[in-house]
Design an enzyme around this catalytic site. Structure first.
Site, short mmCIF file in Angstrom:
data_model
loop_
_atom_site.label_atom_id
_atom_site.label_comp_id
_atom_site.label_asym_id
_atom_site.label_seq_id
_atom_site.Cartn_x
_atom_site.Cartn_y
_atom_site.Cartn_z
N HIS A 1 7.80 -7.77 -3.56
CA HIS A 1 6.51 -8.22 -4.09
C HIS A 1 6.62 -9.58 -4.78
O HIS A 1 6.99 -9.64 -5.96
CB HIS A 1 5.96 -7.18 -5.08
CG HIS A 1 5.52 -5.93 -4.41
ND1 HIS A 1 4.24 -5.74 -3.92
CD2 HIS A 1 6.21 -4.81 -4.09
CE1 HIS A 1 4.15 -4.56 -3.36
NE2 HIS A 1 5.33 -3.97 -3.44
N CYS B 1 5.33 -6.15 1.66
CA CYS B 1 5.69 -4.73 1.60
C CYS B 1 4.99 -3.94 2.73
O CYS B 1 5.33 -4.13 3.88
CB CYS B 1 5.38 -4.18 0.21
SG CYS B 1 6.19 -2.61 -0.07
N TYR B 2 4.00 -3.10 2.42
CA TYR B 2 3.31 -2.38 3.50
C TYR B 2 2.76 -3.37 4.53
O TYR B 2 2.81 -3.12 5.74
CB TYR B 2 2.17 -1.52 2.93
CG TYR B 2 1.41 -0.77 4.00
CD1 TYR B 2 1.85 0.47 4.44
CD2 TYR B 2 0.26 -1.31 4.59
CE1 TYR B 2 1.18 1.15 5.45
CE2 TYR B 2 -0.42 -0.63 5.59
CZ TYR B 2 0.04 0.60 6.02
OH TYR B 2 -0.63 1.27 7.00
N SER C 1 -14.07 -0.66 -29.54
CA SER C 1 -12.89 0.05 -30.06
C SER C 1 -12.13 -0.82 -31.04
O SER C 1 -11.25 -0.33 -31.74
CB SER C 1 -11.97 0.43 -28.90
OG SER C 1 -11.34 -0.74 -28.41
N GLY C 2 -12.45 -2.14 -31.04
CA GLY C 2 -11.69 -3.05 -31.89
C GLY C 2 -10.50 -3.64 -31.17
O GLY C 2 -9.84 -4.54 -31.65
N GLY C 3 -10.21 -3.14 -29.98
CA GLY C 3 -9.16 -3.72 -29.15
C GLY C 3 -9.68 -5.02 -28.54
O GLY C 3 -10.89 -5.30 -28.58
N VAL C 4 -8.78 -5.79 -27.95
CA VAL C 4 -9.19 -7.10 -27.46
C VAL C 4 -10.25 -6.99 -26.35
O VAL C 4 -11.21 -7.76 -26.33
CB VAL C 4 -7.97 -7.97 -27.04
CG1 VAL C 4 -7.14 -7.29 -25.99
CG2 VAL C 4 -8.41 -9.34 -26.54
N ASP C 5 -10.11 -6.00 -25.47
CA ASP C 5 -11.04 -5.92 -24.34
C ASP C 5 -12.48 -5.67 -24.80
O ASP C 5 -13.40 -6.41 -24.45
CB ASP C 5 -10.63 -4.81 -23.37
CG ASP C 5 -9.21 -4.98 -22.87
OD1 ASP C 5 -8.71 -6.12 -22.98
OD2 ASP C 5 -8.62 -4.01 -22.39
N SER C 6 -12.66 -4.61 -25.60
CA SER C 6 -14.04 -4.33 -25.99
C SER C 6 -14.56 -5.38 -26.97
O SER C 6 -15.75 -5.68 -27.00
CB SER C 6 -14.18 -2.92 -26.55
OG SER C 6 -13.45 -2.77 -27.73
N SER C 7 -13.67 -6.00 -27.75
CA SER C 7 -14.13 -7.04 -28.67
C SER C 7 -14.64 -8.25 -27.90
O SER C 7 -15.69 -8.82 -28.22
CB SER C 7 -13.00 -7.50 -29.58
OG SER C 7 -12.50 -6.42 -30.31
N GLY D 1 0.84 -1.19 0.00
CA GLY D 1 0.00 0.00 0.00
C GLY D 1 0.87 1.23 0.00
O GLY D 1 2.06 1.15 0.31
N LYS E 1 -5.32 -8.86 -18.47
CA LYS E 1 -5.24 -8.96 -19.93
C LYS E 1 -5.14 -10.40 -20.43
O LYS E 1 -5.84 -10.80 -21.35
CB LYS E 1 -4.02 -8.17 -20.40
CG LYS E 1 -4.06 -7.77 -21.82
CD LYS E 1 -5.00 -6.61 -21.97
CE LYS E 1 -4.99 -5.97 -23.29
NZ LYS E 1 -5.78 -4.73 -23.26
N GLU F 1 4.34 -11.39 -5.87
CA GLU F 1 3.25 -11.61 -6.83
C GLU F 1 3.57 -11.11 -8.23
O GLU F 1 2.92 -11.51 -9.19
CB GLU F 1 1.95 -10.96 -6.32
CG GLU F 1 1.92 -9.43 -6.30
CD GLU F 1 2.58 -8.80 -5.08
OE1 GLU F 1 3.40 -9.46 -4.42
OE2 GLU F 1 2.31 -7.62 -4.80
#
Ligand code: XMP
Length: 515
Positions: free
Chosen positions: A171, A83-84, A225-231, A56, A371, A173
């Site tokens: 970290h 960490c924190y 948008s044609g990007g992977v996320d919105s597709s 944090g 992603k 992770e």
């Protein structure tokens, strides 16, 4: 051991918190992130198999710093502080936590002092970890033994094995901590004794079912948008509600070269999907709003707001629209400073939303995914792999790859330079070596000479990074020959450029995009 195995991740506002839960889920153990304010009684009732305290941005000994109850350490449940979280555990149990004279950021070599530590089993004597801290533990709390150190930090890891309490200053992770996975395996499967039998239900099936129920007979509008996320979001929605869905693709004039036409080809009426597809050519409108604006966050907000306005207008033309879909993914959420994390960038599809939105609700089916998980979902949905593994492209587009004011000339320069860079990455076979690469335009103009004449032109910045989760990244090692070829082509073929630079900075301390 709890009847149902689960690792509770208590969130103190770090950038990587959801990543911790996801790393645990990758070990087939269920994990949930809850706020640090979760009452101790609730934690007892939940009876997790193990607890992880996250990193944090706060300083543990300062007023108002987030803290949990010290009783947490007496429950007999193994606890790992990161960490924190490590500083907090030490602070609450009587250790001496101080501001560091030397701040440690990024790659750091760690020496293991006790190789038989249950947390550090199978970790080499010297390894590399990812540090990001300006506070350190000067003296561990009573009962703790230091198990690892770095050159400038005497306390990189410590433990009180009898109470099953473990601390790491770095970290584990993030993928840049080379043996981070071994440490999490040691904690989750070893120290906590989880068997790793949990299986995630198919995310796609459950989401499609939930979307169907939620939307009912409503009409839904998708920002494509044609990007992977919105597709992926759009195809998921079309599976759930078919033609109740209308996809609107806004060409804001800040896309990569020829990208608008490509998106139309894939999702338009001649493409493979059964979608209602509308392309809105809104370049002039966006350029007008962005004229004279130089501040990155303001650019994001303007673009985010204009997006919504365009959608509202399209929605009105369609008739009643109940829902708006967005392809927001987890790193967008966390970097926009939702929850307790510090705001780094307000991604336009999250922090940039105006207060008043003329839809009943916003639906974000990918909000909890990273992603690579989105890509897996995309493949499961049968989306072609060229699209699924396409370069990520930010919502505000080239606006955040042009430092300073946006002008049509600058957009043309970036588009042309970027197209050359991408073409040569393909030619040299390096397009899979970097996870994201692009050309950006610095706001610097400098003197050059071309054909015996003095020039005073822009400098293009090339950026290529390797990353698995886009939360941390390293500059990609590209061959000199490739960089020289791209440089030569850009200065010769793109008018207005007389210098090309390659950005070697990692994230942190930089970010992937320049703005
Ligand atoms: P940074 O620059 O924050 O980028 O290291 C991490 C990833 O996020 C993308 N990015 C954005 N995506 N809206 C988006 O939709 C934004 O405002 C935005 N800013 C950065 C970036 O391309 C990278 O993949």
């Amino acid at each position: 051991m709890a009847e149902k195995e689960m690792i509770l991740v208590l969130d103190f506002g770090g950038q990587y918190n959801q990543l911790i839960a996801r790393r645990v889920r990758e070990l087939s153990v269920y994990s949930e992130v809850r706020p640090y304010t979760m009452p101790i009684e609730e934690i007892k009732a939940l009876n997790p198999t193990g607890i992880i305290l996250t990193g944090g941005p706060d300083v543990v000994f300062e007023d108002g710093a987030p803290r949990c109850s010290a009783e947490l350490f007496n429950l007999g449940i193994p606890v790992l502080g990161i960490c924190y979280g490590a500083q907090l555990m030490q602070y609450l149990l009587g250790g001496d936590v101080r501001r560091a004279e030397v701040r440690e950021y990024g790659h750091t070599e760690v020496d293991i002092d006790n190789p038989s530590s249950p947390l550090l089993l199978n970790v080499p004597h010297r390894t590399v970890c990812w540090m990001s801290h300006g506070v350190y533990i000067a003296k561990p709390a009573p009962g703790f033994e230091i198990t690892a150190h770095t050159e400038s930090c005497p306390f990189a890891a410590a433990e009180d094995n009898s109470r099953k309490l473990y601390c790491v200053q770095f970290h584990p992770e993030v993928s840049h901590t080379v043996n981070g996975k071994e440490m999490l395996v040691n904690f989750v499967l070893g120290i906590c004794g989880c068997r790793g039998t949990w299986k995630m239900d198919s995310f796609v099936d459950t989401t499609v079912k939930a979307l169907k129920e939620k939307i009912g007979s409503g009409r839904i509008l998708c920002a494509l948008s044609g990007g992977v996320d919105s597709s992926v979001a759009a195809v998921m929605l079309s599976k759930a509600v078919g033609k109740q869905l209308t996809c609107v693709f806004v060409d804001h004039g800040l896309l990569r070269k020829n990208e608008g036409d490509l998106v139309e080809k894939v999702f338009g009426k001649d493409g493979p999907y059964d979608l209602n597809f509308i392309r809105v050519n809104a370049q002039e409108r966006f350029y007008f709003k962005l004229a004279g604006v130089t501040e990155p966050e303001q650019k994001r907000h303007i673009i985010g707001e204009e997006f919504i306005r365009v959608f509202e207008e399209e929605a009105k033309k369609i008739g009643t629209v109940d829902f708006l879909v967005q392809g927001t993914i987890y790193p967008d959420v966390i970097e926009s400073g939702l929850g307790k994390s510090a705001v780094i960038k307000s991604h336009h599809n999250v922090g940039g939303l105006p207060d008043y939105v003329d839809f009943k609700e916003i639906v974000e089916p990918l909000r909890l995914l990273f992603k690579d998980e989105v890509r897996k979902a995309g493949l499961e949905l049968g989306i072609p792999s060229e699209l699924v593994f396409r370069q990520p492209f930010p919502g505000p587009g080239l606006a955040i790859r042009i430092i300073g004011e946006i002008t049509p000339e600058k957009v043309r320069i970036v588009q042309d330079a970027d197209a050359i860079f991408r073409e040569e990455m393909d030619n040299f076979g390096y397009n899979k070596e970097a996870n994201q690469y692009f050309a950006a335009l610095s706001n610097m103009r400098s003197v050059g000479c071309m054909g015996d004449e003095r020039t005073y032109d822009y400098a293009v910045v090339l950026r290529a990074v390797t990353t698995t989760d886009f939360m941390t990244a390293e500059s990609a090692e590209l061959p000199w020959e490739l960089l020289s070829k791209v440089t030569n082509r850009i200065v010769n073929e793109v008018k207005g450029v007389n210098r090309v630079m390659y950005d070697l900075t990692g994230k942190p301390p930089a970010t992937i995009e320049l703005e």
